[in-house]
Design a protein around this motif. Structure first.
Motif, PDB file in Angstrom:
ATOM      1  N   GLU A 264      37.979  41.853  32.066  1.00  0.00           N
ATOM      2  CA  GLU A 264      39.328  42.383  31.844  1.00  0.00           C
ATOM      3  C   GLU A 264      40.129  41.398  30.991  1.00  0.00           C
ATOM      4  OE1 GLU A 264      40.143  44.098  36.272  1.00  0.00           O
ATOM      5  OE2 GLU A 264      39.493  42.065  35.930  1.00  0.00           O
ATOM      6  N   GLY A 265      41.111  41.921  30.299  1.00  0.00           N
ATOM      7  CA  GLY A 265      41.952  41.046  29.490  1.00  0.00           C
ATOM      8  C   GLY A 265      43.408  41.247  29.804  1.00  0.00           C
ATOM      9  N   ARG A 266      44.250  40.591  29.011  1.00  0.00           N
ATOM     10  CA  ARG A 266      45.702  40.662  29.264  1.00  0.00           C
ATOM     11  C   ARG A 266      46.206  42.095  29.113  1.00  0.00           C
ATOM     12  NH1 ARG A 266      45.105  37.418  32.411  1.00  0.00           N
ATOM     13  NH2 ARG A 266      42.970  37.556  31.743  1.00  0.00           N
ATOM     14  N   GLY A 267      45.429  42.943  28.440  1.00  0.00           N
ATOM     15  CA  GLY A 267      45.856  44.331  28.234  1.00  0.00           C
ATOM     16  C   GLY A 267      46.052  45.105  29.510  1.00  0.00           C
ATOM     17  N   ILE A 268      45.343  44.708  30.588  1.00  0.00           N
ATOM     18  CA  ILE A 268      45.650  45.392  31.853  1.00  0.00           C
ATOM     19  C   ILE A 268      46.238  44.431  32.880  1.00  0.00           C
ATOM     20  CG2 ILE A 268      43.951  47.231  31.534  1.00  0.00           C
ATOM     21  CD1 ILE A 268      42.318  45.936  33.810  1.00  0.00           C
ATOM     22  N   VAL A 269      46.434  43.162  32.490  1.00  0.00           N
ATOM     23  CA  VAL A 269      46.993  42.204  33.443  1.00  0.00           C
ATOM     24  C   VAL A 269      48.487  41.992  33.209  1.00  0.00           C
ATOM     25  CG1 VAL A 269      46.886  39.846  34.296  1.00  0.00           C
ATOM     26  CG2 VAL A 269      44.774  41.054  33.747  1.00  0.00           C
ATOM     27  N   CYS A 270      48.859  41.785  31.942  1.00  0.00           N
ATOM     28  CA  CYS A 270      50.270  41.506  31.646  1.00  0.00           C
ATOM     29  C   CYS A 270      51.029  42.799  31.426  1.00  0.00           C
ATOM     30  CB  CYS A 270      50.377  40.600  30.434  1.00  0.00           C
ATOM     31  SG  CYS A 270      49.590  39.028  30.692  1.00  0.00           S
ATOM     32  N   VAL A 271      50.852  43.753  32.322  1.00  0.00           N
ATOM     33  CA  VAL A 271      51.556  45.023  32.204  1.00  0.00           C
ATOM     34  C   VAL A 271      52.263  45.332  33.520  1.00  0.00           C
ATOM     35  CG1 VAL A 271      50.023  46.018  30.475  1.00  0.00           C
ATOM     36  CG2 VAL A 271      49.463  46.282  32.859  1.00  0.00           C
ATOM     37  N   ASN A 272      53.191  46.272  33.468  1.00  0.00           N
ATOM     38  CA  ASN A 272      54.012  46.491  34.655  1.00  0.00           C
ATOM     39  C   ASN A 272      53.358  47.371  35.715  1.00  0.00           C
ATOM     40  OD1 ASN A 272      54.178  48.589  32.906  1.00  0.00           O
ATOM     41  ND2 ASN A 272      56.382  48.390  32.533  1.00  0.00           N
TER      42      ASN A 272
END
Lengths: 150, 694
Positions: B308-316
């Motif tokens: 997984e990357g920031r695309g599903i981590v740094c989201v609301n």
């Protein structure tokens, strides 16, 4: 193997080679239409001015190429005849080749987020940039011929 | 003209490299990829070039542009040389002793006057293992509360994974991908962000691993994948839940693993019940036959891995997406096996216990979430701030953060560069770079690697390790708890932490590529976690459902924090920041090479959206969210979907770019499950900006 050699002492910076390259790399193969293409085609040769002199950045097809060593995908490779060739399909645009090339000869294609470089226009007898160079600052020859003729 | 010329990058006046036969070996400490480096020094001991280390078994000589740029950033005009004090708005040179004395005096004053909770640290760039340990000891002695990289990078990923497996770290090394049959890459452009290690993924592909990329953008990673699934922004959770439902309904999961090693399967099945292929297709924009095919692929290709990357981590709405995909890997039995597991750059090897006696431990009298920090600063509850990082650029609502910091009584910045945050400080202290400090660095392969100090310490720079020990001395605290060298610090950490007990400095030095952790005293290293089938949760099993018995709660992106209650008429589009290969955090913006690669920040726009706005390529666009607006130049591309804008988060005002930080556009909103700030999928509007920008 033939390469493109550049002799700064003959160059007067007319940039005809750059124009020839842009035309060749355009989709329409027409200089006038090339300017209207999106993205605008980029030359694989570029110039910098040092005082009264010019210096060209063009791929030297190094025998031990930094770009081949730095490429993580194997897009930058040696061909069977020893030229450095770039496979656009494997390129993921990390631009490490741009970083390591001592000649600044790898051209980033910002729109595609990939790179390109001089491929010696193998489909032509002589690369168009060399043909365009009336002052013979660019020559297309083998290393031996270049050594002999200076 | 006969010398080494690189007109574009090296500049007209650049000199050829000095001969250096003795290249120093180091490990890159930027993205936790852990690439081996070779460092070439000039006669003064300054870094003149950085290369990849061919002898490192993990990166095999490959690196990305980021470490190479160090040769420029370290000695550029923005580097801080000596301690400085702000007098009437201008910085004046002072000595280290004066600086430390002043900080100690203020520190003690605020503890007495307003309590330990009035002092906080924003410490995402505290330094290597030596500095980190000294910082931990200092915080324990003073009760300082710290906000590290967590809230802006991986808090949600860490917390959700910890809930599921009992440990937030990655469970398998990246090098395992060559043994897996399928690799699922979700919201991760690792071709750009882990470029030095990306050759593992390509090697796996050559060996037959199916590479599936799920992303909103047609990224560089997606371009080389076997299958690219373009998904609507912020809907990954729905896709994950539909995959779960399909796999559960068709009995495609690993039944023996589920019965023996998991809890909460019933709740999970119930939670995903309503996510039929059709509904998911409706939400995500991914056709139902594609979802079905992916589910069957995941079930038939075993073992499989997830990256997984920031695309599903740094989201609301990160909590739901991360849990859906990690639960999916669990029920497929892709845990604790060779070629299975979850790859991550989170390398938590646990913290050292009982470093100082209980009597000397001071607990902070107040605790706040990262979200609440803003208000506490604005309301004067916080008096003093210690910065090691650049929150004025990389924390959300950067303008508000900058203002809040300006309003504080006393601000200290321990920093490499005079960046946006350092400019707000009362005292600026010069920090050492990681090449100027020995220490341990973790890697995406779950190894710890030792690096010696490679470059000479620059000017008056001091490491965090030295700073905290000396500050403690000036404050009258017990200094015998502090180690005085990186080697001693590691020895101390190792002997107080069971999971790294067997990893000595000598062993790391001797082992190319480093030592896997956990590694017990007898020297037995664990390449991957959970191979025994025991999980460090309270039940010893994988927790498929949350403690509240609800496995996954899907929140629509427009109803998520930061977007909730915002008018869709007024802000019809979505805005994200995304990463590029030649920048990292805010430090690479000081490099000319990085500027050659990324001349200016831009915003990627789909041609149809551009047509709606009436902008053409290269024109200025004003992006506006609830927190403010910003002008960027447009780059029209089909790699982003319609109605979606993507820009880069790296730039600040006090840099050669001179840009208002892109994070100014992101409201202070956290993922309700994991606690990560969102720097993607925030509602925005845009219009063509004719005339002058900014």
């Amino acid at each position: 193997m033939q390469k493109i050699y550049y002799q700064a002492k003959h160059c007067d910076g007319c940039l005809a080679c750059e124009v020839a390259c842009i035309e060749k790399k355009s989709l329409t193969k027409s200089l006038f239409m090339a300017k209207m293409e999106q993205p605008v085609p980029k030359a694989r040769i570029s110039f910098e001015k040092f005082g009264n002199h010019y210096w060209a950045s063009i791929c030297q097809n190094c025998v031990e190429a930094m770009c081949v060593g730095a490429c993580m995908t194997g897009a930058m490779q040696y061909s069977e005849t020893g030229e450095v060739v770039h496979n656009l399909e494997q390129c993921v645009g990390c631009w490490m080749c741009v970083m390591v090339c001592p000649f600044g000869a790898v051209v980033p294609l910002e729109d595609a987020k990939k790179v390109s470089k001089c491929d010696l226009c193998k489909d032509e007898k002589t690369p168009p940039c060399v043909v365009a160079c009336t002052r013979k600052a660019l020559c297309y020859c083998t290393p031996e011929d270049y050594e002999n003729e200076g | 003209m006969g010398f080494y010329v690189r007109p574009k990058s090296l500049g007209l006046n650049s000199k050829p490299l000095e001969p250096d036969d003795n290249l120093r070996t180091s490990i890159c400490c930027l993205c936790n990829g852990g690439c081996g480096l070779k460092v070439s020094l000039d006669h003064e001991g300054k870094v003149q070039a950085v290369f990849g280390d061919l002898d490192n078994p993990y990166n095999k000589g490959k690196i990305c542009a980021k470490p190479m740029e160090i040769a420029q950033t370290l000695y550029g005009p923005y580097r801080v040389e000596y301690p400085m004090k702000k007098v009437d708005g201008k910085f004046e040179r002072i000595t280290w002793d004066e600086a430390l004395k002043l900080i100690a005096q203020k520190y003690n004053h605020y503890i007495q006057e307003s309590g330990t909770g009035s002092i906080v640290g924003i410490t995402s760039k505290i330094g290597g293992s030596y500095s980190k340990l000294a910082h931990v000891i200092f915080s324990k002695l003073t009760g300082m509360v710290n906000y590290g990289t967590g809230p802006i990078c991986m808090e949600s990923e860490f917390n959700v994974r910890k809930e599921i497996f009992g440990n937030g770290s990655s469970s398998g090394p990246l090098s395992d991908v060559v043994k897996s049959k399928i690799l699922l890459i979700v919201g991760n452009n690792c071709a750009q962000t882990k470029a030095g290690q990306f050759h593992w993924i390509l090697e796996a592909k050559r060996q037959g691993t199916k590479i599936v990329v799920i992303d909103t953008r047609f990224t560089e990673t997606a371009q080389v994948a076997d299958r690219f699934i373009q998904i609507r922004p912020g809907t990954d959770g729905a896709l994950g839940m539909a995959l779960l439902k399909f796999i559960i309904e068709n009995d495609l999961y690993d039944q023996s693993f589920v019965t023996e090693h998991t809890n909460g399967f019933e709740q999970l099945a119930q939670a995903v019940e309503s996510f039929s292929l059709e509904r998911a297709a409706d939400i995500t924009g991914v056709p139902s036959n594609v979802i079905q095919e992916l589910a069957r692929d995941l079930a038939s290709r075993q073992p499989g891995m997830l990256f997984e990357g920031r695309g599903i981590v740094c989201v609301n709405n990160a909590g739901a997406s991360i849990r859906a995909f990690e639960d999916l890997m669990s029920i497929l039995g892709n845990v604790g096996k060779e070629g299975a597991g979850i790859i991550s750059h989170i390398n938590n090897y646990g913290s050292a216990k009982d470093l100082i006696p209980k009597k000397d431990v001071v607990k902070s009298d107040r605790k706040r979430s990262a979200e609440a920090l803003y208000q506490a600063m604005e309301e004067g509850e916080i008096k003093m701030l210690f910065i090691a990082g650049n929150p004025c650029v990389n924390w959300p609502d950067s303008r508000r953060m900058t203002k809040a910091i300006q309003g504080l009584d006393f601000v200290v910045s321990h920093t490499l560069f005079l960046d946006d945050s350092a400019m707000q400080a009362d005292i600026v202290l010069p920090a050492t770079h990681w090449l100027e400090e020995a220490g341990v660095q973790a890697s995406v392969h779950r190894v710890l690697q030792w690096k010696d100090q490679a470059a000479a310490t620059y000017a008056e720079a001091r490491s965090g390790g030295d700073l905290f020990r000396q500050l403690a001395k000036h404050m009258g605290l017990e200094t015998s708890y502090f180690p005085d060298s990186p080697q001693k610090a590691w020895e101390l950490e190792r002997t107080h932490n069971k999971s790294i007990e067997g990893i000595t400095v000598e062993r790391m030095r001797k082992t190319p590529g480093g030592v896997h952790f956990p590694c017990s005293e007898d020297g037995q290293e664990a390449e991957r976690l959970y191979e025994s089938g025991v999980f460090p949760t309270t039940s010893g099993k994988v927790e498929l459902a949350r403690a509240n018995d609800i496995a996954i709660e899907y929140i629509e992106v427009f109803d998520s924090p930061g977007n909730q209650g915002v008018s869709r008429e007024k802000y019809p589009y979505l805005l994200s920041t995304n990463k590029v290969a030649s920048h990292y955090h805010t430090i690479c913006q000081y490099s000319n090479w990085a500027r050659e690669m990324e001349k200016q920040p831009y915003v990627e726009i789909h041609p149809q959206t551009a047509a709606e706005l009436g902008v053409i390529d290269g024109e200025q666009v004003r992006l506006e969210t609830v927190t403010g607006s910003l002008v960027l130049s447009a780059r029209i591309t089909l790699s982003v979907p319609r109605g979606y804008f993507s820009t880069q988060p790296y730039f600040g005002l006090h840099s050669p770019y001179g840009q208002t930080p892109a994070n100014s556009l992101f409201p202070v909103a956290v993922d309700p499950v994991g606690g990560n700030f969102a720097n993607k999928n925030i509602m925005c509007t845009a219009k063509a900006e004719r005339g002058q920008g900014q």
